[in-house]
Design an enzyme around this catalytic site. Sequence first.
Site, PDB file in Angstrom:
ATOM      1  N   HIS A 103       0.806  -1.220   0.000  1.00 20.89           N
ATOM      2  CA  HIS A 103       0.000   0.000   0.000  1.00 20.89           C
ATOM      3  C   HIS A 103       0.846   1.281   0.000  1.00 20.89           C
ATOM      4  O   HIS A 103       0.357   2.353  -0.357  1.00 20.89           O
ATOM      5  CB  HIS A 103      -0.932  -0.018   1.219  1.00 20.89           C
ATOM      6  CG  HIS A 103      -2.154   0.837   1.082  1.00 20.89           C
ATOM      7  ND1 HIS A 103      -2.199   1.994   0.331  1.00 20.89           N
ATOM      8  CD2 HIS A 103      -3.394   0.703   1.615  1.00 20.89           C
ATOM      9  CE1 HIS A 103      -3.402   2.537   0.402  1.00 20.89           C
ATOM     10  NE2 HIS A 103      -4.143   1.781   1.170  1.00 20.89           N
ATOM     11  N   ASP A 124      -9.922  -1.203 -21.005  1.00 20.05           N
ATOM     12  CA  ASP A 124     -10.039  -1.926 -22.277  1.00 20.05           C
ATOM     13  C   ASP A 124      -8.699  -2.605 -22.574  1.00 20.05           C
ATOM     14  O   ASP A 124      -7.720  -1.951 -22.925  1.00 20.05           O
ATOM     15  CB  ASP A 124     -10.412  -0.958 -23.402  1.00 20.05           C
ATOM     16  CG  ASP A 124     -10.547  -1.658 -24.753  1.00 20.05           C
ATOM     17  OD1 ASP A 124     -10.505  -2.911 -24.784  1.00 20.05           O
ATOM     18  OD2 ASP A 124     -10.685  -0.952 -25.766  1.00 20.05           O
TER      19      ASP A 124
END
Length: 497
Positions: free
Chosen positions: A182, A433
């Site tokens: 993180h 995409d």
Amino acid sequence: MIFSKSKSPPPPADDVTSDRIIPLHFFEDSPLVQGNNMAVSLVFDEVLDPEKLRSSLENLVQRHEGWERLGGRLKKNAKGKIEWHIPSTFTPSRPAISYTHIHHTIPSTAHPRASKIPSPGNRPAIVGDPDDLAPLAWGEGSEEYAPPRGISDYLGDEDRPVLGLRVHSFTDRTVVVLSWQHVAFDALGMKAVVQAWEGVLSGKKEIPVPVRGDPFSELGMEGEKGEEEHVLRDKRLSVMGMLRWGMGYGVDMLVREKENRMVCVPERCWRGWWEVAVKELREEETQKTGGDPESVFLTENDVLTAWILRCVVVSMGMDPGRTVAGSIAMSLRKAFQGDLLPEEAEGRPYVGNAFGWANVLVTAGDVVSRPLGWLAREVRRAINEQGTREQHTAYYAMVRASRAGLPVVLFGDGGMYQVGFSNWTKAGLFGLDFSPARMDGDKTGPCRPVYVQENHGPIKPADGFFVLGKDEKGNYWLSACKVKGQWAKFEELLEAS
């Protein structure tokens, strides 16, 4: 099953001495961030080329335009402080990312774990357990895998890059897992990473150049406190209040067994709630104040957040007078545009951690008895009031003054029940995409994830909700851990929705 894996052995000493060493940023130097390793699983109903996915992500990190930080290693110095060690050059022995490809020679429906990937329904429902897919997120897909232990996983002798890619290839679909410690970035930092990755994959020549350095190093420090006090300053927990709250919340988080669940909310449901909430608030605005009803503004996520809060409170049967604290994570990027960060139009993302909080304080009785629109408006008001540059600065002035080592300050009272929210909708994961990585060259059109989930650990607070976003069909997906046994009542509410 065939798998290939890049593993980083200890590098030659000469390679390490040439590393660029930089300190952790302000937001990275805390146990709250360091306590969680993150993994996001993107499920595509198509077979993708794992080498194209790997090479494009490696290419991004190797650009040395600020992206190379994601190929950095985390190491302790002689004083025990953790630092970034960024290789001057990435090589096969010191790769830019860690990478594993597992080729399953079966359809996902025949795999004991991948067969549990959820599908949406026609009403709000618990549709799965994200931990069922943990072996795919952290391992080769078998029952034997190493669960995350936090930043210590990155501090050993393995010379592990902070960013990892794991690709599971099935005969009918592909599961792409992006993992990181993180300290590397938050949700909107992740957005910058995956969108740039998508750009490299599609052959774009212009890839954004990230902001370098730590723009928030002075945030809230003496001389940088700003002129405002925080709007909730008078409701900050006292030392005794913190102790009382910690005895309850801390036990829930660290001791009691928890269960993870994924909830899917179809569009027809959340849109109906949103439309009713806006209609009621506009009528109220007209009748009570004579104001412009069109000035009423609620986002879809305001209503979704309010709905989750209500489900939590009702399912737990709380005392009406009990304080409920909704803590909503917010990115600081918008508030500090043109100040500590470039304007959005400049196209230079900040790939790191930059988060603040909006805190909603209400009573359980109001949550249950008042209209959902009222609660959604309280959520919106908290975000608007506490999301300014001045309020974030005032908040972190309190954080700095507390010297607690955590980038959080709590508001409410010692007996409150806290519900956390991390909304990833703006990360746009369902809009990615990856069509350039298709194996089937005859297919056309975009190739978008049909399912997204996150796994993290080892810190798993109870009732910390992740809103993963909205898919192409308008379904919202959200997950959370609750204390074992508490999901049953929550599910009853979903069935009645």
